[in-house]
Design a protein around this motif. Sequence first.
Motif, mmCIF file in Angstrom:
data_model
loop_
_atom_site.group_PDB
_atom_site.id
_atom_site.type_symbol
_atom_site.label_atom_id
_atom_site.label_comp_id
_atom_site.label_asym_id
_atom_site.label_seq_id
_atom_site.Cartn_x
_atom_site.Cartn_y
_atom_site.Cartn_z
ATOM 1 N N ASN A 1 -8.945 6.338 -1.484
ATOM 2 C CA ASN A 1 -9.604 6.245 -0.085
ATOM 3 C C ASN A 1 -8.714 5.651 0.860
ATOM 4 O O ASN A 1 -8.826 6.051 2.181
ATOM 5 C CB ASN A 1 -11.027 5.677 -0.140
ATOM 6 C CG ASN A 1 -12.023 6.111 -1.054
ATOM 7 O OD1 ASN A 1 -11.975 7.242 -1.183
ATOM 8 N ND2 ASN A 1 -12.799 5.355 -1.726
ATOM 9 N N PHE A 2 -7.666 5.006 0.450
ATOM 10 C CA PHE A 2 -6.934 4.285 1.709
ATOM 11 C C PHE A 2 -5.569 4.503 0.961
ATOM 12 O O PHE A 2 -4.852 3.415 0.689
ATOM 13 C CB PHE A 2 -7.296 2.893 1.730
ATOM 14 C CG PHE A 2 -8.663 2.553 2.313
ATOM 15 C CD1 PHE A 2 -8.988 2.591 3.724
ATOM 16 C CD2 PHE A 2 -9.677 2.377 1.469
ATOM 17 C CE1 PHE A 2 -10.236 2.876 4.155
ATOM 18 C CE2 PHE A 2 -11.009 2.147 2.023
ATOM 19 C CZ PHE A 2 -11.402 2.296 3.247
ATOM 20 N N PRO A 3 -4.804 5.536 1.001
ATOM 21 C CA PRO A 3 -3.505 5.926 0.415
ATOM 22 C C PRO A 3 -2.435 5.000 1.002
ATOM 23 O O PRO A 3 -1.415 4.519 0.512
ATOM 24 C CB PRO A 3 -3.188 7.367 0.442
ATOM 25 C CG PRO A 3 -4.327 7.941 1.492
ATOM 26 C CD PRO A 3 -5.573 6.722 1.194
ATOM 27 N N ASP A 4 -2.567 4.731 2.400
ATOM 28 C CA ASP A 4 -1.668 4.092 3.337
ATOM 29 C C ASP A 4 -1.446 2.556 2.916
ATOM 30 O O ASP A 4 -0.421 2.246 2.752
ATOM 31 C CB ASP A 4 -1.889 4.056 4.721
ATOM 32 C CG ASP A 4 -1.606 5.383 5.386
ATOM 33 O OD1 ASP A 4 -0.957 6.506 4.533
ATOM 34 O OD2 ASP A 4 -2.091 6.019 6.416
ATOM 35 N N LEU A 5 -2.560 2.031 2.610
ATOM 36 C CA LEU A 5 -2.849 0.694 2.222
ATOM 37 C C LEU A 5 -2.172 0.644 0.832
ATOM 38 O O LEU A 5 -1.405 -0.372 0.388
ATOM 39 C CB LEU A 5 -4.115 0.034 2.292
ATOM 40 C CG LEU A 5 -4.662 -0.080 3.510
ATOM 41 C CD1 LEU A 5 -6.076 -0.590 3.480
ATOM 42 C CD2 LEU A 5 -3.715 -0.744 4.584
ATOM 43 N N ALA A 6 -2.338 1.575 -0.105
ATOM 44 C CA ALA A 6 -1.929 1.483 -1.417
ATOM 45 C C ALA A 6 -0.435 1.672 -1.373
ATOM 46 O O ALA A 6 0.114 0.899 -2.385
ATOM 47 C CB ALA A 6 -2.640 2.774 -2.197
ATOM 48 N N GLN A 7 0.055 2.386 -0.680
ATOM 49 C CA GLN A 7 1.447 2.630 -0.656
ATOM 50 C C GLN A 7 2.178 1.213 0.041
ATOM 51 O O GLN A 7 3.257 0.934 -0.563
ATOM 52 C CB GLN A 7 1.977 3.662 0.436
ATOM 53 C CG GLN A 7 3.448 4.224 0.527
ATOM 54 C CD GLN A 7 3.883 4.633 -0.627
ATOM 55 O OE1 GLN A 7 3.362 5.229 -1.578
ATOM 56 N NE2 GLN A 7 4.894 3.772 -1.298
ATOM 57 N N LYS B 1 -7.025 -5.425 -8.447
ATOM 58 C CA LYS B 1 -8.235 -4.654 -8.587
ATOM 59 C C LYS B 1 -8.625 -3.929 -7.585
ATOM 60 O O LYS B 1 -8.929 -2.863 -7.493
ATOM 61 C CB LYS B 1 -9.326 -5.735 -9.049
ATOM 62 C CG LYS B 1 -10.556 -4.865 -9.470
ATOM 63 C CD LYS B 1 -11.581 -5.686 -10.045
ATOM 64 C CE LYS B 1 -12.889 -4.772 -10.292
ATOM 65 N NZ LYS B 1 -13.454 -4.436 -8.831
ATOM 66 N N LEU B 2 -8.443 -4.647 -6.346
ATOM 67 C CA LEU B 2 -8.909 -3.884 -5.267
ATOM 68 C C LEU B 2 -8.374 -2.752 -4.813
ATOM 69 O O LEU B 2 -8.597 -1.424 -4.596
ATOM 70 C CB LEU B 2 -9.076 -4.800 -3.852
ATOM 71 C CG LEU B 2 -9.332 -4.376 -2.523
ATOM 72 C CD1 LEU B 2 -9.472 -5.636 -1.535
ATOM 73 C CD2 LEU B 2 -8.158 -3.558 -1.659
ATOM 74 N N ILE B 3 -6.812 -2.904 -4.879
ATOM 75 C CA ILE B 3 -6.060 -1.810 -4.613
ATOM 76 C C ILE B 3 -6.056 -0.527 -5.650
ATOM 77 O O ILE B 3 -6.367 0.613 -5.282
ATOM 78 C CB ILE B 3 -4.551 -1.884 -4.675
ATOM 79 C CG1 ILE B 3 -4.022 -2.738 -3.350
ATOM 80 C CG2 ILE B 3 -3.577 -0.864 -4.865
ATOM 81 C CD1 ILE B 3 -4.144 -2.126 -2.256
ATOM 82 N N MET B 4 -6.573 -1.033 -6.921
ATOM 83 C CA MET B 4 -6.841 0.134 -7.994
ATOM 84 C C MET B 4 -7.840 0.831 -7.814
ATOM 85 O O MET B 4 -8.157 2.147 -7.904
ATOM 86 C CB MET B 4 -6.734 -0.627 -9.475
ATOM 87 C CG MET B 4 -5.407 -1.242 -9.883
ATOM 88 S SD MET B 4 -5.350 -2.014 -11.431
ATOM 89 C CE MET B 4 -5.578 -0.611 -12.357
ATOM 90 N N SER B 5 -8.923 0.119 -7.258
ATOM 91 C CA SER B 5 -10.251 0.606 -7.070
ATOM 92 C C SER B 5 -10.228 1.624 -5.592
ATOM 93 O O SER B 5 -10.836 2.527 -5.860
ATOM 94 C CB SER B 5 -11.356 -0.509 -6.895
ATOM 95 O OG SER B 5 -11.455 -1.217 -8.047
#
Length: 217
Positions: free
Chosen positions: A128-134, A120-124
């Motif tokens: 704002n933090f595309p590098d962490l999402a990647q 859920k954290l990543i989806m939310s």
Amino acid sequence: MDAVTPLTAAAPAKRARRKQARPGELLEAALALFVEKGYAATRVEEVAARAGVSKGTLFLYFPSKEELFKAVVRENAGRHVADAMREVAGYTGTSAELLREFIQRWWTQYGGTPAAGLTKLIMSEAANFPDLAQYYQDEVVQPSHALVRRIVQRGIERRELRDVDLNLAAHLIVAPLVQLVTWRFSMAPCCPAGLLPEPLALLAMHADMVVRGLRRE
């Protein structure tokens, strides 16, 4: 003097064990705070305080909040996927049994644990933090899909499962798992108890429908 010696010798050993334990304690504290407050709102000072160490000690192990978050992901999600991939290579049961076991173990090792809040954290916060999402995509999502594809491919090769598009199969199998944890960390706390079925029962039915749908005629 002899009576004092064991106590004196024990003190350095205790400090050494404490030093070795700190990374795990920091990761545990970071996971709790990231899930509770989100990535942006969590400060490293809070993580250090919850773990009972100084901020300087935290930076000895993790040079930035980003690296701390990545370590939390590796320890609580990526590691389980890597372990499961190795186990598939030596599995001796049927592919239907392997699929059922994968879905059940996903819940016991991840979905039903505090670590599932990372989804859920990543989806939310992905925008704002595309590098962490990647990073999460590379470390967790893609390996998870690769694992499911490998299980289905195994069944096809053994003529236990019918030939299907592996990418589509992986998405269809994983999507309900993601939906379940998204619900758990968003709507479930606000909804009446019992609105959502018992997770393991729901996942057992999901596994049964997947196996029946993939089984050769």
